[in-house]
Design an enzyme around this catalytic site. Structure first.
Site, PDB file in Angstrom:
ATOM      1  N   ARG A 152      37.626  26.214  35.644  1.00 11.67           N
ATOM      2  CA  ARG A 152      36.180  26.443  35.620  1.00 11.67           C
ATOM      3  C   ARG A 152      35.517  25.097  35.347  1.00 11.67           C
ATOM      4  O   ARG A 152      36.076  24.242  34.649  1.00 11.67           O
ATOM      5  CB  ARG A 152      35.799  27.443  34.520  1.00 11.67           C
ATOM      6  N   LYS A 176      37.590  31.136  28.689  1.00  8.62           N
ATOM      7  CA  LYS A 176      36.645  32.153  28.227  1.00  8.62           C
ATOM      8  C   LYS A 176      37.237  32.967  27.088  1.00  8.62           C
ATOM      9  O   LYS A 176      38.411  33.320  27.119  1.00  8.62           O
ATOM     10  CB  LYS A 176      36.275  33.092  29.381  1.00  8.62           C
ATOM     11  N   HIS A 249      32.278  25.490  41.746  1.00  6.49           N
ATOM     12  CA  HIS A 249      32.858  26.830  41.869  1.00  6.49           C
ATOM     13  C   HIS A 249      33.464  27.050  43.253  1.00  6.49           C
ATOM     14  O   HIS A 249      34.460  27.768  43.399  1.00  6.49           O
ATOM     15  CB  HIS A 249      31.781  27.887  41.590  1.00  6.49           C
ATOM     16  N   ARG A 252      36.859  25.622  43.210  1.00  3.65           N
ATOM     17  CA  ARG A 252      37.738  26.573  42.504  1.00  3.65           C
ATOM     18  C   ARG A 252      38.155  27.695  43.449  1.00  3.65           C
ATOM     19  O   ARG A 252      39.312  28.116  43.474  1.00  3.65           O
ATOM     20  CB  ARG A 252      37.001  27.117  41.282  1.00  3.65           C
ATOM     21  N   HIS A 275      41.698  34.714  34.888  1.00  3.78           N
ATOM     22  CA  HIS A 275      41.059  36.014  35.024  1.00  3.78           C
ATOM     23  C   HIS A 275      41.767  37.034  34.141  1.00  3.78           C
ATOM     24  O   HIS A 275      42.996  37.144  34.185  1.00  3.78           O
ATOM     25  CB  HIS A 275      41.122  36.506  36.480  1.00  3.78           C
ATOM     26  N   TYR A 284      39.792  37.416  46.650  1.00  2.00           N
ATOM     27  CA  TYR A 284      40.274  36.389  47.570  1.00  2.00           C
ATOM     28  C   TYR A 284      41.053  36.988  48.746  1.00  2.00           C
ATOM     29  O   TYR A 284      41.206  36.330  49.773  1.00  2.00           O
ATOM     30  CB  TYR A 284      41.140  35.372  46.822  1.00  2.00           C
TER      31      TYR A 284
END
Length: 309
Positions: A152, A176, A249, A252, A275, A284
């Site tokens: 990120r 995160k 992004h 990424r 994730h 994806y």
């Protein structure tokens, strides 16, 4: 219940709670604060205070967001911020209820990622490598690390310098929710990094910035996400690509998409991206529709059977 807080006072205390108790990132804190300030500004004309805000007031606020063409995803985030803010006020004894609890979340579909081809990324990297100035070497290192790891942007720009003292082949990333994960880093990225480290001192201002791999004179002590995004758009122009097509992004996304295209499994990609839910990574698969159809028509037993004369 009469509140003793103004909006500004309540927001300051809420920010303190998020920082100390929830340990949210600086970017998340900024987003929450910006959302609540939007609400306060909307309500200020009617002199509505934190203890008198009603469900109808909040519905009017949400409607105003749509009037300004705010996306459903952004609106949903703002509603979530409001829910958290008013729940804090309830726990603080400044309200009896949380009016935002009854706000309806807008429906939205997950958008497909913008796609960069492998050729596009190669063109960006070649263009970046052609700039041998300190700024060019820094951008090359940023781009190579981002494409090699899929970090990120907040994780990339705040990488600690200490992480690279021993030339690691795996990076320990704190992402995160303060969750840790290991991400491999390839030799192309390490080569670009070693070249950049020779000029890194050019970007050091004071003592605070020494701790970051990409130091800067800003308050954070490291390169900002906004500046990195700007540098990527400038690189896109030099590379003959549309600037609006490029952002950290998007790189990424390219990392994940190109891995999947070349045979990597979703679970591995999920772990590298950080994730928590595999469903987030599964988006994806949509950008590889043609490849999936080709796989079925090439390898499925019935498809093979029908090909026979």
């Amino acid at each position: 219940m009469k509140s003793t807080y103004t909006f500004d006072q309540a927001l300051e205390l809420y920010q303190e709670m998020l920082t100390v108790e929830k340990n949210v990132s600086e970017h998340t804190l900024e987003s929450y604060s910006r959302d609540i300030k939007k609400l306060a500004h909307y309500l200020s004309n009617d002199k509505i205070t934190v203890d008198t805000v009603s469900l109808e007031d909040l519905r009017g606020f949400v409607a105003s967001l749509f009037d300004h063409n705010l996306s459903s995803r952004s609106t949903a985030r703002i509603i979530s911020s409001c829910r958290g803010f008013f729940q804090f006020l309830v726990l603080e004894g400044q309200r009896d209820d949380n009016p935002a609890k009854q706000l309806e979340m807008p429906k939205h579909q997950a958008g497909l990622p913008k796609i960069l081809s492998i050729e596009d990324v190669n063109q960006l990297i070649q263009t970046a490598h052609a700039d041998l100035s300190p700024e060019g070497l820094r951008l090359t290192a940023l781009l190579e690390i981002l494409y090699a790891t899929g970090l990120r942007v907040s994780e990339l720009i705040s990488l600690p310098f200490s992480l690279f003292r021993d030339a690691p082949d795996m990076l320990l990333i704190r992402g995160k929710g303060n969750k840790e994960r290991y991400v491999p880093i390839g030799h192309y990225a390490l080569d670009a990094l070693h070249t950049y480290l020779k000029v890194r001192d050019v970007f050091i201002y004071g003592t605070k910035t020494h701790q970051y791999l990409f130091p800067s004179r800003g308050l954070s002590g490291h390169l900002t996400r906004q500046r990195f995004g700007q540098l990527l758009k400038e690189l896109a122009l030099k590379s003959g690509l549309a600037p609006e097509k490029l952002s950290p992004h998007v790189i990424r996304h390219a990392f994940a998409t190109h891995l999947l295209h070349n045979g990597a499994d979703l679970i591995s990609i999920q772990k590298m991206l950080g994730h928590s839910d595999l469903a987030t990574t599964q988006i994806y698969t949509h950008v590889l529709k043609d490849k999936l159809i080709e796989a079925v028509t090439t390898f499925h037993p019935l498809a093979q059977y029908k090909k026979k004369p």
